[in-house]
Design a protein around this motif. Structure first.
Motif, PDB file in Angstrom:
ATOM      1  N   SER A  70       0.863  -1.181   0.000  1.00 32.27           N
ATOM      2  CA  SER A  70       0.000   0.000   0.000  1.00 32.27           C
ATOM      3  C   SER A  70       0.898   1.229   0.000  1.00 32.27           C
ATOM      4  O   SER A  70       2.085   1.147   0.311  1.00 32.27           O
ATOM      5  CB  SER A  70      -0.947   0.004   1.199  1.00 32.27           C
ATOM      6  N   PRO A  71       0.366   2.394  -0.346  1.00 33.10           N
ATOM      7  CA  PRO A  71       1.228   3.560  -0.598  1.00 33.10           C
ATOM      8  C   PRO A  71       2.034   4.033   0.620  1.00 33.10           C
ATOM      9  O   PRO A  71       1.697   3.747   1.770  1.00 33.10           O
ATOM     10  CB  PRO A  71       0.228   4.637  -1.037  1.00 33.10           C
ATOM     11  N   PHE A  72       3.089   4.774   0.300  1.00 32.54           N
ATOM     12  CA  PHE A  72       3.855   5.462   1.337  1.00 32.54           C
ATOM     13  C   PHE A  72       2.948   6.445   2.071  1.00 32.54           C
ATOM     14  O   PHE A  72       2.038   7.033   1.485  1.00 32.54           O
ATOM     15  CB  PHE A  72       5.033   6.219   0.716  1.00 32.54           C
ATOM     16  N   GLU A  73       3.224   6.644   3.357  1.00 30.18           N
ATOM     17  CA  GLU A  73       2.403   7.552   4.165  1.00 30.18           C
ATOM     18  C   GLU A  73       2.422   8.971   3.618  1.00 30.18           C
ATOM     19  O   GLU A  73       1.410   9.677   3.681  1.00 30.18           O
ATOM     20  CB  GLU A  73       2.901   7.545   5.619  1.00 30.18           C
ATOM     21  N   ASP A  74       3.568   9.411   3.093  1.00 30.12           N
ATOM     22  CA  ASP A  74       3.695  10.796   2.634  1.00 30.12           C
ATOM     23  C   ASP A  74       3.515  10.930   1.124  1.00 30.12           C
ATOM     24  O   ASP A  74       3.598  12.038   0.598  1.00 30.12           O
ATOM     25  CB  ASP A  74       5.055  11.362   3.046  1.00 30.12           C
ATOM     26  N   GLU A  75       3.303   9.814   0.415  1.00 33.13           N
ATOM     27  CA  GLU A  75       3.055   9.850  -1.029  1.00 33.13           C
ATOM     28  C   GLU A  75       1.904   8.898  -1.336  1.00 33.13           C
ATOM     29  O   GLU A  75       2.112   7.754  -1.734  1.00 33.13           O
ATOM     30  CB  GLU A  75       4.308   9.462  -1.824  1.00 33.13           C
ATOM     31  N   PRO A  76       0.693   9.337  -1.141  1.00 32.99           N
ATOM     32  CA  PRO A  76      -0.463   8.440  -1.253  1.00 32.99           C
ATOM     33  C   PRO A  76      -0.690   7.861  -2.644  1.00 32.99           C
ATOM     34  O   PRO A  76      -1.496   6.933  -2.790  1.00 32.99           O
ATOM     35  CB  PRO A  76      -1.636   9.323  -0.824  1.00 32.99           C
ATOM     36  N   ASP A  77       0.012   8.369  -3.649  1.00 40.54           N
ATOM     37  CA  ASP A  77      -0.132   7.833  -5.002  1.00 40.54           C
ATOM     38  C   ASP A  77       1.009   6.900  -5.397  1.00 40.54           C
ATOM     39  O   ASP A  77       1.059   6.428  -6.542  1.00 40.54           O
ATOM     40  CB  ASP A  77      -0.227   8.975  -6.017  1.00 40.54           C
ATOM     41  N   SER A  78       1.927   6.639  -4.461  1.00 44.09           N
ATOM     42  CA  SER A  78       3.123   5.866  -4.814  1.00 44.09           C
ATOM     43  C   SER A  78       3.223   4.589  -3.993  1.00 44.09           C
ATOM     44  O   SER A  78       3.128   4.611  -2.762  1.00 44.09           O
ATOM     45  CB  SER A  78       4.384   6.706  -4.589  1.00 44.09           C
ATOM     46  N   THR A  79       3.440   3.482  -4.686  1.00 52.76           N
ATOM     47  CA  THR A  79       3.761   2.215  -4.024  1.00 52.76           C
ATOM     48  C   THR A  79       5.161   1.743  -4.417  1.00 52.76           C
ATOM     49  O   THR A  79       5.481   0.557  -4.322  1.00 52.76           O
ATOM     50  CB  THR A  79       2.726   1.128  -4.370  1.00 52.76           C
ATOM     51  N   GLY A  80       6.017   2.671  -4.866  1.00 51.71           N
ATOM     52  CA  GLY A  80       7.396   2.333  -5.161  1.00 51.71           C
ATOM     53  C   GLY A  80       7.600   1.770  -6.557  1.00 51.71           C
ATOM     54  O   GLY A  80       6.770   1.952  -7.457  1.00 51.71           O
ATOM     55  N   ILE A  81       8.708   1.072  -6.737  1.00 54.82           N
ATOM     56  CA  ILE A  81       9.132   0.561  -8.046  1.00 54.82           C
ATOM     57  C   ILE A  81       9.351  -0.942  -7.960  1.00 54.82           C
ATOM     58  O   ILE A  81       9.975  -1.438  -7.027  1.00 54.82           O
ATOM     59  CB  ILE A  81      10.427   1.257  -8.513  1.00 54.82           C
TER      60      ILE A  81
END
Length: 542
Positions: A305-316
């Motif tokens: 699930s997404p990063f706490e500070d980047e709600p649109d990002s789940t990494g690479i």
């Protein structure tokens, strides 16, 4: 072991011998003979064994108040990068963007203007304004000389415009699979390249000359021996392996190196009929290394699930699931295990799912799969490593260095981060290391972090997620017997028992039975490999 007057004998006595062997955990003395452990027991028994070999007592090493351990192994060192960073611009102490830029400007006076200025270790999360930098800050001081600076985790490279030009990166360069070229609003590259996009810059820089790399590796060896390390597992480049072979062939490789080639070298190695275990007692091949994701600090860890500070990002995702299962199988066919870099909980689940699908738990010990870092696990996945026979190759120093970022980026999920105690309770084999040059390769610092989950300042009080603290004995086991198991060498390394290799680390004062803070003051007095003292501190008495 049969008697032989020509054997080199060394009796170590006066301290506490911690064998890491379940049948005989503690002793007063140990006899090393012919590069192997001969006898472990009382001082009288060990001396009698030495006399029985027909050479009197041989040499003796008196270490009052010390602890005598099996030789410590760092199970994850980027050996070439560590050696090179010792001679490149070190930015690990910089605490602001302005300080980094000033250090770069000062360094430029020492580097010819047509050569790359290289450095690393910067960490934007420690700056007053913790924003990622861009090319313009470097352009302001070096508009024409190419500059490439690796973030401390080595998952982002920060470059200036001159470097982008050398690498052929512009607005039209496509995003590579498994990587990102950060862009400005107008589409031009910002000066940050992440994960596989870094290869574009690395190819422009090229490999260092062989003599430079050999010099860097020699300096790295000296530093690591002084830290009490007798062996390292080294995921690195083919150029580093070639340089290590040259050092080995010249008789100058004292450190034991388990070299971990990149997975991209698989077919070449298979064509040359080289597999895990190929080589000598000092330099041998180990697992192949592949990347499933990036890192915490670079926001490239692969997350459920997404990063706490980047709600649109789940990494690479770097290696996709559909490619990982056949890679495990092909590696096994060629005689290699796979060491899978996994930081985020999705990457770790992907690794475990692939091992289960490939039925890798059935293979021999040299091919046991490893997950490198295992930084964040979903609670459901914690027991799966033991169930599948996967080695957890972890770096305890990351716990205390990354805890603030983990809280910031992962939030409550951090209860499954660096879960040493939970993994041990499940029956997982732990192998500890440092990830140098990302962190310093000091095993005493790693032991302190594993036992306390605190920084040397004592913060946080009680430790970060203190339920994951482990005992000193368990932490030492991860640097010894666990690391040996990770390389499939537990039958001859990782403990002090008759017949095992005579690799020994001696620490003064004895850290067993002392408060954890004693590890911060303790020092390595002797490093012994194959029965030979390869490092003795100036203050140590023989």
């Amino acid at each position: 072991m049969p008697g032989d007057s020509r054997l080199r004998l060394l009796t170590i006595y006066g301290g506490r011998v911690v064998t890491m062997h379940p049948a005989h955990t503690r002793a007063d003395a140990i006899l090393l003979a012919g590069g192997r452990v001969h006898t472990v027991g009382s001082t009288a028994d060990v001396r009698a064994a030495a006399r029985s070999l027909g050479t009197g007592h041989g040499e003796e090493l008196h270490v009052p108040g010390a602890c005598v351990l099996p030789g410590l192994t760092d199970a994850h060192v980027h050996l070439g990068a560590y050696g090179l960073q010792l001679q490149q611009l070190d930015l690990s102490g910089a605490r602001s963007l302005d300080e980094v830029v000033a250090l770069v400007a000062a360094r430029a006076a020492l580097v010819p203007s047509d050569e790359w200025l290289l450095g690393g270790g910067w960490d934007h999360t420690l700056w007053p304004e913790p924003r990622l930098p861009n090319r313009h800050a470097l352009d302001a001081v070096l508009p024409n000389q190419p500059v490439a600076l690796g973030r401390k985790d080595r998952h982002i490279t920060w470059v200036n415009t001159a470097a982008l030009l050398r690498a052929g990166i512009d607005w039209s360069t496509p995003q590579p699979a498994g990587g990102v070229i950060d862009r400005e609003p107008d589409g031009q590259p910002s000066g940050l390249v992440r994960e596989t996009a870094q290869r574009l810059v690395e190819e422009a820089i090229g490999d260092p000359p062989a003599d430079v790399l050999e010099g860097a590796l020699t300096r790295a060896q000296t530093a690591l021996l002084q830290l009490g390390l007798t062996c390292v597992h080294a995921p690195d480049t083919p150029a580093t392996y070639a340089a290590l072979q040259d050092i080995h062939d010249a008789g100058e490789l004292q450190l034991r190196v388990i070299f971990m080639p990149p997975a991209s070298a698989l077919e070449d190695l298979a064509a040359r009929r080289m597999s895990a275990g190929w080589g000598s007692e000092r330099l041998r091949l180990g697992h192949l290394k592949c990347f499933l994701d990036g890192s915490l600090g670079s926001h490239t860890a692969s997350m459920l699930s997404p990063f706490e500070d980047e709600p649109d990002s789940t990494g690479i995702v770097i290696t996709h699931p559909e490619a990982l299962v056949p890679l495990l199988g092909r590696a096994a066919e060629a005689g290699f295990g796979l060491a899978m870099h996994a930081i985020g909980d999705r990457a770790n689940r992907q690794a475990l799912d692939a091992v289960a699908a490939a039925n890798m738990q059935a293979v021999n010990r040299l091919l046991r799969p490893r997950i490198e870092h295992v930084q964040l696990l979903h609670q459901d996945d914690i027991p799966r490593l033991a169930e599948l026979g996967v080695i957890a190759s972890m770096q305890p120093i990351h716990t205390t260095q990354d805890m603030a970022n983990a809280d910031r980026y992962w939030g409550a999920r951090s209860s499954g981060a660096y879960a040493f105690a939970s993994l041990l309770r499940a029956g997982t084999v732990l192998a500890f290391g440092s990830d140098a040059p990302v962190e310093a390769p000091d095993p005493l610092a790693g032991l302190f972090a594993a036992v306390t989950r605190q920084r040397p300042s004592g913060m946080p009080v009680g430790g970060w997620y203190p339920q994951e603290r482990i005992s000193l004995a368990a932490a030492v086991r991860a640097y010894t017997a666990g690391a040996a198991a990770a390389a499939g060498l537990e039958h001859e390394r990782g403990s002090l028992r008759p017949g095992a290799v005579a690799d020994v680390t001696i620490i003064q004062p004895d850290i067993f039975g002392a408060p954890p803070e004693a590890m911060l003051e303790a020092r390595v007095s002797h490093t012994i490999i194959a029965g030979e003292v390869v490092y003795a501190a100036d203050w140590a008495h023989r």
